[in-house]
Design an enzyme around this catalytic site. Structure first.
Site, mmCIF file in Angstrom:
data_model
loop_
_atom_site.group_PDB
_atom_site.id
_atom_site.type_symbol
_atom_site.label_atom_id
_atom_site.label_comp_id
_atom_site.label_asym_id
_atom_site.label_seq_id
_atom_site.Cartn_x
_atom_site.Cartn_y
_atom_site.Cartn_z
ATOM 1 N N PHE A 29 0.902 -1.305 -0.081
ATOM 2 C CA PHE A 29 -0.184 0.074 -0.200
ATOM 3 C C PHE A 29 0.791 1.368 0.130
ATOM 4 C CE2 PHE A 29 -2.530 -3.118 2.357
ATOM 5 C CZ PHE A 29 -3.361 -3.600 1.624
ATOM 6 N N SER A 30 2.263 1.092 -0.150
ATOM 7 C CA SER A 30 3.100 2.444 -0.216
ATOM 8 C C SER A 30 3.085 2.994 -1.466
ATOM 9 C CB SER A 30 4.256 2.253 0.588
ATOM 10 O OG SER A 30 5.063 1.270 -0.488
ATOM 11 N N LYS A 39 4.269 1.418 -4.598
ATOM 12 C CA LYS A 39 5.198 0.957 -5.296
ATOM 13 C C LYS A 39 4.755 0.852 -6.638
ATOM 14 C CE LYS A 39 6.001 -2.657 -3.160
ATOM 15 N NZ LYS A 39 4.892 -2.374 -1.858
ATOM 16 N N ASP A 76 7.293 -5.986 -11.548
ATOM 17 C CA ASP A 76 6.505 -5.564 -10.515
ATOM 18 C C ASP A 76 6.687 -6.884 -9.418
ATOM 19 O OD1 ASP A 76 4.994 -4.060 -8.591
ATOM 20 O OD2 ASP A 76 3.345 -4.299 -9.733
ATOM 21 N N GLU A 77 6.394 -6.715 -8.269
ATOM 22 C CA GLU A 77 6.460 -7.803 -7.329
ATOM 23 C C GLU A 77 7.345 -8.820 -7.308
ATOM 24 O OE1 GLU A 77 3.978 -7.555 -4.992
ATOM 25 O OE2 GLU A 77 2.211 -6.469 -5.932
HETATM 26 P P1 ADP Z 1 1.959 -1.135 -3.399
HETATM 27 O O1 ADP Z 1 2.280 -1.365 -4.995
HETATM 28 O O2 ADP Z 1 3.000 -0.465 -2.552
HETATM 29 O O3 ADP Z 1 1.257 -2.183 -2.771
HETATM 30 P P2 ADP Z 1 -0.109 0.436 -4.857
HETATM 31 O O4 ADP Z 1 0.766 1.617 -5.627
HETATM 32 O O5 ADP Z 1 -0.611 -0.562 -5.269
HETATM 33 O O6 ADP Z 1 0.842 -0.131 -3.506
HETATM 34 O O7 ADP Z 1 -1.224 1.241 -3.953
HETATM 35 C C1 ADP Z 1 -0.880 2.688 -3.441
HETATM 36 C C2 ADP Z 1 -2.403 3.199 -3.211
HETATM 37 O O8 ADP Z 1 -2.897 2.390 -2.135
HETATM 38 C C3 ADP Z 1 -2.433 4.563 -2.428
HETATM 39 O O9 ADP Z 1 -2.236 5.668 -3.687
HETATM 40 C C4 ADP Z 1 -3.694 4.657 -1.892
HETATM 41 O O10 ADP Z 1 -4.670 4.988 -2.797
HETATM 42 C C5 ADP Z 1 -4.067 3.249 -1.511
HETATM 43 N N1 ADP Z 1 -3.839 2.934 -0.204
HETATM 44 C C6 ADP Z 1 -4.714 2.038 0.572
HETATM 45 N N2 ADP Z 1 -4.147 1.536 1.737
HETATM 46 C C7 ADP Z 1 -3.179 2.585 2.022
HETATM 47 C C8 ADP Z 1 -2.366 3.111 3.105
HETATM 48 N N3 ADP Z 1 -2.420 2.483 4.332
HETATM 49 N N4 ADP Z 1 -1.426 3.851 2.920
HETATM 50 C C9 ADP Z 1 -1.487 4.596 1.843
HETATM 51 N N5 ADP Z 1 -2.148 4.470 0.845
HETATM 52 C C10 ADP Z 1 -2.878 3.437 0.906
#
Ligand code: ADP
Ligand code: ZN
Length: 201
Positions: free
Chosen positions: A19-20, A22, A89-90
């Site tokens: 959820f950061s 990436k 990704d991942e």
């Molecule tokens: P990752 O690839 O790191 O899992 P994503 O790019 O898929 O992250 O998703 C990021 C999006 O998730 C943010 O822009 C926001 O809309 C959403 N989101 C959901 N929960 C959170 C959280 N706890 N902190 C930040 N963003 C979050």
């Protein structure tokens, strides 16, 4: 992405908890590479089929066409020799082969952009991402928002019971937590000291 001349290859890593952002950041950089008229190919591991087989998808629903691979070495077989920029990704689900593959691609003049989790559900460095950080030209650490206290969060908190290193899942199975709120493995307590109502006597 920096500007380089000639066909200098490099490795760029985007890491952080779930959820950061990436995937969003990876998609943003790959879109810019396409705008710069670079040939782009995107790969993701077979294991991660949560939303789509043909696309990488962020939690905020940014999308980009991608190809599925079972292992990192399959990337070499699926690569069009004209491709200049490779997105992965991942990468944490791809196994340790991804280290050698990324090095090989960068050594032959490709720009390799890799996104993945840098720590596991116990908060430990999650191979192969730490190795890739050491080998990369550029690294970016993204933070999420802690679901407990609202602070910047570097941890992926597992909410379901399992001792397995890899349990693929999204919202409901994991949440982002900061250093203070993170509990390695499964959360044991529901309410924290600071979240309890203050007793008045
Ligand atoms: P990752 O690839 O790191 O899992 P994503 O790019 O898929 O992250 O998703 C990021 C999006 O998730 C943010 O822009 C926001 O809309 C959403 N989101 C959901 N929960 C959170 C959280 N706890 N902190 C930040 N963003 C979050
Ligand atoms: Zn917190």
């Amino acid at each position: 992405m920096d500007i380089v001349s000639g066909n200098l290859g490099w490795i760029e890593v985007i890491c952080g908890p779930m959820f950061s952002g990436k995937s969003e950041e990876l998609i943003r950089r790959l879109r810019r590479a396409k705008i710069a008229r670079k040939r782009v190919q995107v790969f993701k591991p077979e294991l991660d089929n949560r939303y789509s087989r043909e696309e990488i998808v962020s939690h905020g629903d940014s999308r980009m066409k991608s190809e599925v691979v079972v292992s990192a070495s399959e990337i070499l077989g699926k690569l069009d020799w004209r491709t200049q920029v490779i997105g992965i990704d991942e990468a944490n689900f791809m196994g340790e082969d991804v280290i050698e593959v990324a090095q090989q691609l960068a050594d032959t003049g490709k720009q390799v952009l890799i996104a993945g989790l840098d720590t596991d559900f116990m908060g430990r460095p999650f191979r192969p991402i730490p190795d890739l950080l050491a080998l990369a030209e550029s690294i970016t650490k993204t933070l999420a928002i802690c679901m407990r206290c609202g602070n910047p969060a570097k941890h992926t908190q597992r909410l379901v019971e399992s001792e397995d290193l890899i349990v693929v899942g999204a919202a409901g199975m994991y949440e982002a937590r900061c250093r203070r709120c993170f509990e390695p493995g499964m959360p044991k307590q529901d309410t924290f000291e600071f979240a309890r109502p203050v007793k008045t006597s």
